[in-house]
Design an enzyme around this catalytic site. Structure first.
Site, PDB file in Angstrom:
ATOM      1  N   CYS A  16     -18.586  82.220  27.116  1.00  0.00           N
ATOM      2  CA  CYS A  16     -18.495  83.632  26.766  1.00  0.00           C
ATOM      3  C   CYS A  16     -17.786  83.857  25.447  1.00  0.00           C
ATOM      4  O   CYS A  16     -16.975  83.046  25.012  1.00  0.00           O
ATOM      5  CB  CYS A  16     -17.726  84.415  27.840  1.00  0.00           C
ATOM      6  SG  CYS A  16     -18.572  84.544  29.406  1.00  0.00           S
ATOM      7  N   GLY A  42     -22.286  82.428  23.497  1.00  0.00           N
ATOM      8  CA  GLY A  42     -23.077  82.827  24.651  1.00  0.00           C
ATOM      9  C   GLY A  42     -24.375  83.457  24.200  1.00  0.00           C
ATOM     10  O   GLY A  42     -24.360  84.482  23.528  1.00  0.00           O
ATOM     11  N   ASN A 117     -13.661  85.967  29.352  1.00  0.00           N
ATOM     12  CA  ASN A 117     -14.038  84.628  28.905  1.00  0.00           C
ATOM     13  C   ASN A 117     -13.201  83.635  29.686  1.00  0.00           C
ATOM     14  O   ASN A 117     -11.970  83.684  29.656  1.00  0.00           O
ATOM     15  CB  ASN A 117     -13.774  84.473  27.404  1.00  0.00           C
ATOM     16  CG  ASN A 117     -14.019  83.047  26.923  1.00  0.00           C
ATOM     17  OD1 ASN A 117     -14.781  82.299  27.523  1.00  0.00           O
ATOM     18  ND2 ASN A 117     -13.361  82.673  25.840  1.00  0.00           N
ATOM     19  N   GLY A 118     -13.843  82.744  30.418  1.00  0.00           N
ATOM     20  CA  GLY A 118     -13.124  81.754  31.209  1.00  0.00           C
ATOM     21  C   GLY A 118     -13.750  81.571  32.565  1.00  0.00           C
ATOM     22  O   GLY A 118     -14.923  81.911  32.780  1.00  0.00           O
ATOM     23  N   TYR A 258     -15.682  71.521  18.940  1.00  0.00           N
ATOM     24  CA  TYR A 258     -17.070  71.997  18.927  1.00  0.00           C
ATOM     25  C   TYR A 258     -17.244  73.494  19.121  1.00  0.00           C
ATOM     26  O   TYR A 258     -18.021  74.125  18.408  1.00  0.00           O
ATOM     27  CB  TYR A 258     -17.872  71.251  20.007  1.00  0.00           C
ATOM     28  CG  TYR A 258     -19.283  71.752  20.174  1.00  0.00           C
ATOM     29  CD1 TYR A 258     -20.240  71.514  19.193  1.00  0.00           C
ATOM     30  CD2 TYR A 258     -19.661  72.478  21.308  1.00  0.00           C
ATOM     31  CE1 TYR A 258     -21.541  71.979  19.340  1.00  0.00           C
ATOM     32  CE2 TYR A 258     -20.957  72.937  21.465  1.00  0.00           C
ATOM     33  CZ  TYR A 258     -21.892  72.697  20.472  1.00  0.00           C
ATOM     34  OH  TYR A 258     -23.160  73.166  20.611  1.00  0.00           O
ATOM     35  N   ASP A 361     -21.441  62.658  15.222  1.00  0.00           N
ATOM     36  CA  ASP A 361     -21.685  63.810  16.095  1.00  0.00           C
ATOM     37  C   ASP A 361     -20.379  64.182  16.781  1.00  0.00           C
ATOM     38  O   ASP A 361     -19.416  63.402  16.792  1.00  0.00           O
ATOM     39  CB  ASP A 361     -22.761  63.491  17.130  1.00  0.00           C
ATOM     40  CG  ASP A 361     -23.477  64.744  17.641  1.00  0.00           C
ATOM     41  OD1 ASP A 361     -23.083  65.865  17.246  1.00  0.00           O
ATOM     42  OD2 ASP A 361     -24.430  64.608  18.439  1.00  0.00           O
ATOM     43  N   ASP A 362     -20.327  65.411  17.351  1.00  0.00           N
ATOM     44  CA  ASP A 362     -19.086  65.893  17.944  1.00  0.00           C
ATOM     45  C   ASP A 362     -18.821  65.308  19.324  1.00  0.00           C
ATOM     46  O   ASP A 362     -17.668  65.140  19.720  1.00  0.00           O
ATOM     47  CB  ASP A 362     -19.097  67.425  18.021  1.00  0.00           C
ATOM     48  CG  ASP A 362     -20.245  67.935  18.859  1.00  0.00           C
ATOM     49  OD1 ASP A 362     -20.085  68.088  20.079  1.00  0.00           O
ATOM     50  OD2 ASP A 362     -21.332  68.177  18.299  1.00  0.00           O
TER      51      ASP A 362
END
Length: 486
Positions: A16, A42, A117-118, A258, A361-362
């Site tokens: 989110c 999101g 968010n969470g 990221y 790459d991450d």
């Protein structure tokens, strides 16, 4: 069949992004712009709720912000000087409009809108208790538990009811709440999920990331501290409350790896600078002789720059990404899905043919993306393909608002590093160490007793209890035992 691009199903996904504005002439229009800047957090659905001084107005829709909130009639339908919004990728709750936030309810104190968010890790237990006491749920989202806890609290003031509710939940949350009394922004006691505050003239703004302030022209003021509630009232007063006392903060370390956009500031640190430092540390720990350092676009770019600068190996774009792919109309099936990969990423054959390359790459999640990219490099004529990952191996699931595959589907859970190297067909594979990651973030090393970040996806060291998960494990064990007895 309408499906996402094959590359998109092999990343950890932040679930989110939230954005709120208080005391602005065109609050909902500003929220729409802020949500657009947070779209990477999101992409499944978006919603905005506004308050005009008398009534609340809500518009929610599946899909991206653009196309749903870029029309005049939509913004005109969201009048008022206060508004909050949400972009969603579901982790808890089914994919449907009823779970799109902000969630809204009429309480005894008036309207109550919340953007979250969470992830509440004891939401199922709380939900069962609330239903037993007579609550009627309208969604399957864990966020609705907070609304019912506020509604059923026996405390007198709305603020005390809200604090009472928060003290009953476990897990991670950054919240923006809108009521007739004002706007509340808060962060869980460990600060696992991010939340920042900004100003634009007389307007107070809250967002998941500072990049959203840049888009609307606001100034970044500070991060909301872990366990802090910031209240903005109609007379312009901004008050801070800390009802949880002192706690040892453990913000999500993957925001730096990221999730956040590289042009954001997270807990006082430039994400771009941190990712370059991660790449440099990766080069120190895992050197290799090669002709070029090549990022896996776009998330691997800053780390690749850091790796190239530290190692002295030239940075080049060996993979070209199409920015117009979005979603693709392709049929399922391994052969066609593999062809679909090249719609989004294609090898720069003229550069890499006959060369030794280091791919940056991450992370590696399931391993399917890494396998396809290594194969793409070999088909383009690369002499050697070395993979370097700007995070430790992801061996554990996240229960704090990140969409993580089941642990059994994580490649690093199933295989050791040599096995992972064989799986992706690379000439070598290395990850940054956990202490190296902390060093890139300015720490001497990871503190074993009281770690500075939540790094559970790497270490399995979860900073909170996981009530619902623990109960599910116990239930599965009882069911297996019953089957054996029978």
């Amino acid at each position: 069949m309408f499906t996402t691009n094959p590359f998109d199903d092999d990343k950890l996904r932040e679930e989110c992004g939230i954005f709120g504005v208080f005391n602005a002439e065109t609050a909902s229009a500003m929220v729409a712009l802020g949500l657009h800047a947070l779209q990477h957090r999101g992409q499944e659905a978006a919603g905005i709720t506004s308050w005009d001084g008398h009534d609340f107005h809500t518009h929610r829709a599946m899909g991206h912000v653009a196309g749903n909130f870029d029309r005049d009639e939509v913004i005109r339908g969201l009048p008022g000087g206060a508004a909050c919004g949400h972009v969603r990728y579901s982790t808890t709750g089914e994919t449907s409009l009823r779970n799109v936030q902000p969630l809204y309810a009429e309480l005894s104190s008036g309207g109550f809108a919340v953007a979250h968010n969470g992830n509440i890790s004891n939401a199922m237990k709380l939900r069962r208790e609330l239903i037993r006491r007579g609550s009627i749920f309208q969604s399957t989202s864990d966020t609705e538990v907070i609304i019912h806890l506020v509604a059923t609290s026996t405390y007198r003031t709305l603020l005390d009811k809200f604090i009472d509710a928060l003290k009953q939940v476990e897990g991670a949350y950054s919240l923006i709440v809108m009521t007739p009394e004002g706007m509340i922004a808060c962060r869980d006691p460990l600060g696992i999920r991010p939340l920042v505050m900004g100003k634009l003239g007389d307007s107070t703004i809250f967002a998941s990331e500072t990049v959203a302030f840049d888009v609307v022209g606001a100034d970044y003021v500070r991060s909301i501290d872990p366990g802090e509630l910031v209240i903005v009232t109609h007379d312009g007063e901004v008050r801070s409350h800390r009802p949880f006392g002192e706690s040892h903060a453990r913000p999500c370390i993957f925001e730096h790896v990221y999730f956040s956009r590289p042009d954001s500031i997270v807990d006082g640190s430039s994400v771009y600078s941190v990712r370059k430092a991660i790449g440099a540390q990766l080069a120190i720990e895992n050197p290799v002789e090669a002709d070029y350092v090549i990022p896996v676009p776009d998330s691997g770019v800053p780390a690749a720059i850091g790796y190239a600068q530290q190692s002295g190996i030239p940075f080049e774009l060996g993979i070209i990404r199409s920015h117009y792919i979005g979603r693709t109309f392709i049929q399922p099936g391994d052969k066609v899905r593999h062809l679909g990969v090249k719609l989004k990423h294609n090898a720069n054959r003229a550069l890499i043919e006959g060369k030794r390359i280091v791919l940056i790459d991450d992370s590696i999640v399931r391993g399917t993306t890494s396998l396809k990219i290594v194969q793409m490099m070999r088909e383009a004529g690369a002499k050697e393909v070395h993979m370097r990952i700007a995070s430790p191996p992801t061996r554990h699931s996240c229960f704090y608002g990140v969409d993580t595959p089941e642990r059994t589907k994580l490649l690093a859970h199933r295989l050791d590093i040599d096995g992972m190297q064989d799986f992706i067909h690379a000439d070598s594979l290395s990850f940054i160490s956990i202490d190296g990651l902390y060093k890139a973030l300015g720490e001497a090393k990871r503190a074993d007793i009281r770690p500075q970040y939540c790094d559970a996806c790497f270490t399995g060291d979860y900073p909170t209890t996981l009530t619902d998960q623990d109960e599910a494990v116990v239930q599965n064990q009882l069911e297996l035992l019953a089957e054996r007895v029978v």
